[in-house]
Design an enzyme around this catalytic site. Structure first.
Site, PDB file in Angstrom:
ATOM      1  N   ALA A  64      32.630  74.901  64.576  1.00 33.95           N
ATOM      2  CA  ALA A  64      33.286  76.152  64.658  1.00 33.95           C
ATOM      3  C   ALA A  64      33.725  76.491  65.945  1.00 33.95           C
ATOM      4  CB  ALA A  64      32.051  77.237  64.425  1.00 33.95           C
ATOM      5  N   GLY A 107      29.848  70.953  63.057  1.00 36.65           N
ATOM      6  CA  GLY A 107      30.148  71.429  61.913  1.00 36.65           C
ATOM      7  C   GLY A 107      31.358  70.591  61.367  1.00 36.65           C
ATOM      8  N   GLU A 110      29.596  67.976  59.427  1.00 37.73           N
ATOM      9  CA  GLU A 110      29.208  68.698  58.311  1.00 37.73           C
ATOM     10  C   GLU A 110      30.466  68.705  57.294  1.00 37.73           C
ATOM     11  OE1 GLU A 110      26.856  71.390  55.681  1.00 37.73           O
ATOM     12  OE2 GLU A 110      26.379  69.860  56.978  1.00 37.73           O
ATOM     13  N   GLU A 130      23.935  69.497  68.808  1.00 40.40           N
ATOM     14  CA  GLU A 130      23.373  70.698  68.751  1.00 40.40           C
ATOM     15  C   GLU A 130      22.200  70.499  69.609  1.00 40.40           C
ATOM     16  OE1 GLU A 130      25.778  70.957  65.109  1.00 40.40           O
ATOM     17  OE2 GLU A 130      24.417  69.428  66.134  1.00 40.40           O
TER      18      GLU A 130
END
Length: 256
Positions: A64, A107, A110, A130
């Site tokens: 993101a 992300g 992901e 993260e």
């Protein structure tokens, strides 16, 4: 050009992240465009397969975009709802191929793991940064990683933030094929050709069954009746497969 390009080539939809200057980090506008793409793909019977790719050699997607703050304006999940991170989850009914190069982290990792087939350039690096930078929240990527990678490999990535390269990802079964960056698009198309040679409705029914009971015990999956399989049994494509077999020719699928 839009930050997400959507095109249709025969029975193959192409969804292309087009923000290389930001390593294809996903903005709110891109989320909206991706949601439109997945919705169109799910609703169009003439689309049998989709390819997700990205512009630029340096990065597939770094997750993101947080340049304007971490807060999201809507509850839609990251990637137009495909990931299930942070909001409503959109499940893609059609087979999805991800063509990955460069950084594929957070992300973005992901998003790639949402695909059914992953082809990677030899430049690709997969990671979950993260915890390394002190961020952890609605982090669906850890749940996918520990399911799609060997347990200790996934946990090492989660707990250290270290990345793995494409050759290791192939060795661990995360990706289907590793090729030179120059061959990435052609390799994704090769997989799309293989998928679209099969019955599209049978593929969709098989995907729904395989993923729909993935987290259940085997005996539960074996006893489940799947609506998509039952619907396929009454389809024109099912009959075409039988006729083609009797006539010893290749079937001509219509997706109906």
């Amino acid at each position: 050009m839009a930050d997400v390009d959507f095109t249709k080539d025969g029975h193959v939809a192409r969804v292309h992240l087009n923000r290389p200057q930001g390593l294809n980090a996903i903005t709110q506008e891109m989320d909206d465009l991706l949601l439109d793409a997945w919705t169109t793909i799910n609703g169009d019977p003439d689309i049998w397969c989709a390819i997700l790719s990205a512009e630029g050699e340096k990065g597939f997607c770094i997750g993101a975009d947080v340049s304007s703050g971490a807060e999201r304006k809507t509850r839609m999940a990251l990637g137009g709802g495909l990931t299930g991170i942070g909001g409503p989850w959109v499940q893609l009914k059609k087979p999805l191929i991800a063509a990955v190069q460069g950084f594929c982290v957070g992300g973005g990792f992901e998003l790639a793991m949402c695909a059914d087939i992953i082809v990677a350039a030899d430049t690709a690096q997969f990671g979950l940064p993260e915890t390394k930078v002190g961020i952890i929240g609605e982090c669906g990527v850890v749940h996918r990683a520990v399911r799609q990678l060997p347990h200790h490999i996934a946990m090492a990535m989660i707990l250290t933030g270290e990345r793995i390269k494409a050759d290791a990802a192939e060795r661990y079964g995360l990706v289907n094929e590793v090729v030179a960056f120059a061959d990435l698009a052609a390799t994704a198309q090769k997989w799309a050709d293989k998928i679209t040679a099969a019955s599209p409705l049978a593929n969709q029914a098989a995907k729904a069954a395989a993923l729909g009971r993935l987290g259940y015990p085997l005996e539960v999956a074996l006893m489940t009746r799947f609506e998509e399989i039952e619907q396929y049994a009454e389809s024109a494509d099912k009959r075409e497969g039988e006729v083609a077999g009797g006539e010893r020719r290749k079937p001509v699928w219509t997706g109906r």
